[in-house]
Write a protein that holds these residues in place. Structure first.
Motif, PDB file in Angstrom:
ATOM      1  N   ASN A  10     -14.327 -14.672  42.149  1.00 10.25           N
ATOM      2  CA  ASN A  10     -14.331 -13.829  40.963  1.00 10.25           C
ATOM      3  C   ASN A  10     -15.038 -12.504  41.225  1.00 10.25           C
ATOM      4  O   ASN A  10     -16.255 -12.408  41.080  1.00 10.25           O
ATOM      5  N   LEU A  11     -14.273 -11.503  41.560  1.00 10.71           N
ATOM      6  CA  LEU A  11     -14.824 -10.164  41.749  1.00 10.71           C
ATOM      7  C   LEU A  11     -14.490  -9.251  40.574  1.00 10.71           C
ATOM      8  O   LEU A  11     -14.817  -8.071  40.592  1.00 10.71           O
ATOM      9  N   ALA A  12     -13.857  -9.788  39.551  1.00 10.39           N
ATOM     10  CA  ALA A  12     -13.487  -8.988  38.382  1.00 10.39           C
ATOM     11  C   ALA A  12     -14.741  -8.448  37.719  1.00 10.39           C
ATOM     12  O   ALA A  12     -15.696  -9.172  37.473  1.00 10.39           O
ATOM     13  N   GLY A  13     -14.761  -7.161  37.443  1.00  4.62           N
ATOM     14  CA  GLY A  13     -15.869  -6.533  36.747  1.00  4.62           C
ATOM     15  C   GLY A  13     -17.074  -6.191  37.614  1.00  4.62           C
ATOM     16  O   GLY A  13     -18.071  -5.693  37.119  1.00  4.62           O
ATOM     17  N   VAL A  14     -16.990  -6.440  38.906  1.00  3.46           N
ATOM     18  CA  VAL A  14     -18.094  -6.140  39.810  1.00  3.46           C
ATOM     19  C   VAL A  14     -18.132  -4.635  40.075  1.00  3.46           C
ATOM     20  O   VAL A  14     -17.087  -4.003  40.222  1.00  3.46           O
ATOM     21  N   ALA A  15     -19.340  -4.075  40.139  1.00  3.22           N
ATOM     22  CA  ALA A  15     -19.500  -2.637  40.391  1.00  3.22           C
ATOM     23  C   ALA A  15     -20.486  -2.415  41.529  1.00  3.22           C
ATOM     24  O   ALA A  15     -21.282  -3.303  41.853  1.00  3.22           O
ATOM     25  N   ALA A  16     -20.432  -1.233  42.124  1.00  2.53           N
ATOM     26  CA  ALA A  16     -21.362  -0.885  43.193  1.00  2.53           C
ATOM     27  C   ALA A  16     -22.791  -1.036  42.685  1.00  2.53           C
ATOM     28  O   ALA A  16     -23.100  -0.650  41.562  1.00  2.53           O
ATOM     29  N   GLY A  17     -23.645  -1.638  43.508  1.00  2.00           N
ATOM     30  CA  GLY A  17     -25.034  -1.871  43.143  1.00  2.00           C
ATOM     31  C   GLY A  17     -25.304  -3.257  42.590  1.00  2.00           C
ATOM     32  O   GLY A  17     -26.447  -3.702  42.557  1.00  2.00           O
ATOM     33  N   ASP A  18     -24.244  -3.963  42.136  1.00  2.00           N
ATOM     34  CA  ASP A  18     -24.426  -5.326  41.622  1.00  2.00           C
ATOM     35  C   ASP A  18     -24.855  -6.266  42.736  1.00  2.00           C
ATOM     36  O   ASP A  18     -24.476  -6.085  43.902  1.00  2.00           O
ATOM     37  N   VAL A  64     -14.560  -6.075  47.861  1.00  2.00           N
ATOM     38  CA  VAL A  64     -15.816  -5.334  47.907  1.00  2.00           C
ATOM     39  C   VAL A  64     -16.353  -5.363  49.327  1.00  2.00           C
ATOM     40  O   VAL A  64     -16.154  -6.327  50.057  1.00  2.00           O
ATOM     41  N   GLU A  65     -16.996  -4.276  49.697  1.00  2.00           N
ATOM     42  CA  GLU A  65     -17.790  -4.247  50.915  1.00  2.00           C
ATOM     43  C   GLU A  65     -19.227  -4.356  50.444  1.00  2.00           C
ATOM     44  O   GLU A  65     -19.622  -3.674  49.483  1.00  2.00           O
ATOM     45  N   ALA A  66     -20.001  -5.230  51.073  1.00  2.00           N
ATOM     46  CA  ALA A  66     -21.343  -5.516  50.582  1.00  2.00           C
ATOM     47  C   ALA A  66     -22.312  -5.717  51.733  1.00  2.00           C
ATOM     48  O   ALA A  66     -21.908  -6.015  52.863  1.00  2.00           O
ATOM     49  N   THR A  67     -23.594  -5.567  51.422  1.00  2.00           N
ATOM     50  CA  THR A  67     -24.656  -5.785  52.391  1.00  2.00           C
ATOM     51  C   THR A  67     -25.395  -7.062  52.008  1.00  2.00           C
ATOM     52  O   THR A  67     -25.778  -7.235  50.841  1.00  2.00           O
ATOM     53  N   VAL A  68     -25.593  -7.939  52.980  1.00  2.00           N
ATOM     54  CA  VAL A  68     -26.270  -9.206  52.737  1.00  2.00           C
ATOM     55  C   VAL A  68     -27.739  -8.934  52.425  1.00  2.00           C
ATOM     56  O   VAL A  68     -28.430  -8.240  53.168  1.00  2.00           O
ATOM     57  N   GLN A  69     -28.205  -9.510  51.306  1.00  2.00           N
ATOM     58  CA  GLN A  69     -29.600  -9.377  50.898  1.00  2.00           C
ATOM     59  C   GLN A  69     -30.426 -10.568  51.388  1.00  2.00           C
ATOM     60  O   GLN A  69     -31.529 -10.404  51.880  1.00  2.00           O
ATOM     61  N   LYS A  74     -27.984 -23.786  52.669  1.00  2.00           N
ATOM     62  CA  LYS A  74     -26.963 -23.764  53.719  1.00  2.00           C
ATOM     63  C   LYS A  74     -25.632 -23.204  53.256  1.00  2.00           C
ATOM     64  O   LYS A  74     -24.699 -23.105  54.043  1.00  2.00           O
ATOM     65  N   ASP A  75     -25.557 -22.840  51.953  1.00  2.00           N
ATOM     66  CA  ASP A  75     -24.238 -22.441  51.465  1.00  2.00           C
ATOM     67  C   ASP A  75     -24.239 -21.326  50.422  1.00  2.00           C
ATOM     68  O   ASP A  75     -23.288 -21.188  49.668  1.00  2.00           O
ATOM     69  N   GLU A  76     -25.271 -20.497  50.390  1.00  2.00           N
ATOM     70  CA  GLU A  76     -25.252 -19.392  49.439  1.00  2.00           C
ATOM     71  C   GLU A  76     -25.626 -18.090  50.129  1.00  2.00           C
ATOM     72  O   GLU A  76     -26.674 -17.974  50.757  1.00  2.00           O
ATOM     73  N   LEU A  77     -24.739 -17.128  49.993  1.00  2.00           N
ATOM     74  CA  LEU A  77     -24.932 -15.797  50.546  1.00  2.00           C
ATOM     75  C   LEU A  77     -25.097 -14.848  49.364  1.00  2.00           C
ATOM     76  O   LEU A  77     -24.248 -14.788  48.482  1.00  2.00           O
ATOM     77  N   ILE A  78     -26.197 -14.103  49.344  1.00  2.00           N
ATOM     78  CA  ILE A  78     -26.469 -13.173  48.250  1.00  2.00           C
ATOM     79  C   ILE A  78     -26.323 -11.761  48.803  1.00  2.00           C
ATOM     80  O   ILE A  78     -26.959 -11.410  49.801  1.00  2.00           O
ATOM     81  N   VAL A  79     -25.455 -10.973  48.154  1.00  2.00           N
ATOM     82  CA  VAL A  79     -25.134  -9.633  48.667  1.00  2.00           C
ATOM     83  C   VAL A  79     -25.293  -8.583  47.580  1.00  2.00           C
ATOM     84  O   VAL A  79     -25.215  -8.879  46.392  1.00  2.00           O
ATOM     85  N   ARG A  80     -25.498  -7.335  48.019  1.00  2.00           N
ATOM     86  CA  ARG A  80     -25.485  -6.182  47.114  1.00  2.00           C
ATOM     87  C   ARG A  80     -24.181  -5.436  47.397  1.00  2.00           C
ATOM     88  O   ARG A  80     -23.874  -5.104  48.537  1.00  2.00           O
ATOM     89  N   VAL A  81     -23.426  -5.171  46.340  1.00  2.00           N
ATOM     90  CA  VAL A  81     -22.124  -4.517  46.459  1.00  2.00           C
ATOM     91  C   VAL A  81     -22.316  -3.046  46.815  1.00  2.00           C
ATOM     92  O   VAL A  81     -23.018  -2.314  46.113  1.00  2.00           O
ATOM     93  N   ASP A  82     -21.701  -2.626  47.915  1.00  2.00           N
ATOM     94  CA  ASP A  82     -21.752  -1.223  48.332  1.00  2.00           C
ATOM     95  C   ASP A  82     -20.583  -0.444  47.733  1.00  2.00           C
ATOM     96  O   ASP A  82     -20.769   0.613  47.144  1.00  2.00           O
ATOM     97  N   THR A  83     -19.374  -0.966  47.916  1.00  2.00           N
ATOM     98  CA  THR A  83     -18.182  -0.311  47.380  1.00  2.00           C
ATOM     99  C   THR A  83     -17.221  -1.358  46.832  1.00  2.00           C
ATOM    100  O   THR A  83     -17.186  -2.489  47.313  1.00  2.00           O
ATOM    101  N   VAL A  84     -16.467  -0.952  45.837  1.00  2.64           N
ATOM    102  CA  VAL A  84     -15.428  -1.792  45.250  1.00  2.64           C
ATOM    103  C   VAL A  84     -14.113  -1.059  45.458  1.00  2.64           C
ATOM    104  O   VAL A  84     -14.028   0.149  45.248  1.00  2.64           O
ATOM    105  N   GLY A  85     -13.089  -1.784  45.876  1.00  6.47           N
ATOM    106  CA  GLY A  85     -11.790  -1.160  46.078  1.00  6.47           C
ATOM    107  C   GLY A  85     -10.661  -2.083  45.680  1.00  6.47           C
ATOM    108  O   GLY A  85     -10.857  -3.282  45.464  1.00  6.47           O
TER     109      GLY A  85
END
Length: 193
Positions: A10-18, A64-69, A74-85
């Motif tokens: 679910n990437l609907a409604g995601v914005a840069a910085g989220d 989205v392109e994102a940077t891992v925070q 063992k199964d959760e990756l938390i990222v900050r959204v850099d760009t949405v396309g």
């Protein structure tokens, strides 16, 4: 080198910085198998999941392109959204009508056609098919085809995942092709024998 790609439900409604998280099998693959670490960049592709029809109406090609925070467990990756396309719709759109072959040949056909650029697959239960998908077998077989399309799209870094539907009988297929409102223009149909 291209970014590691993972499917997100679910990437609907995601914005840069989220800040968003990736969990489940894809999260496990990112954290445990790929050992993705904080500071790395990833590509998250919106996957149709269970609600494929809504996906194909609104969110096809969303990424989205994102940077891992950080990682959690063992199964959760938390990222900050850099760009949405959103990748534009292909023109022409390629639909592959695949007769149902026996054994795993169908998964190979879906894999190769996805990597080659197919946009949609329709399972065709022709009169001459040896393999038969009854009402009990069809949903599981379609799930396999969809999973194969997702895997091949991810492998080839496609942000548009082909939709899989069917199975259609020959008369149903002819009726589908005659429904001009499904197409932007008169479709060009090739039959390979």
């Amino acid at each position: 080198m291209s970014l590691p790609a993972f499917l997100h439900p679910n990437l609907a409604g995601v914005a840069a910085g989220d800040v968003i998280s990736l969990t489940g099998p894809e999260g496990r693959h990112a954290v445990t198998v790929k050992r993705t670490a904080p500071g790395e960049q990833v590509l998250l592709i919106h996957s149709p999941g269970e609600n494929a029809e809504a996906y194909f109406r609104e969110h096809e090609g969303l990424y989205v392109e994102a940077t891992v925070q950080e990682t959690a467990g063992k199964d959760e990756l938390i990222v900050r959204v850099d760009t949405v396309g959103q990748t534009p719709a292909p023109n022409p759109r390629v639909t592959v009508v695949q007769a149902i072959p026996k054994s795993e040949r169908s998964e190979l056909a879906i894999d190769l056609a996805t990597q080659a650029g197919a946009d949609e697959f329709i399972a065709w239960q022709s009169d001459r098919c040896i393999a038969k998908w009854d009402a009990k077998k069809a949903p599981k077989a379609l799930q396999k085809w969809q999973a194969q399309a997702e895997s091949a799209a991810k492998q080839s870094r496609r942000t548009r995942i082909p939709h899989v539907s069917g199975p259609l009988t020959t008369p149903q297929l002819v009726q589908y092709l005659q429904q001009s409102e499904k197409f932007d223009s008169t479709p060009l149909i090739y039959v390979l024998h």
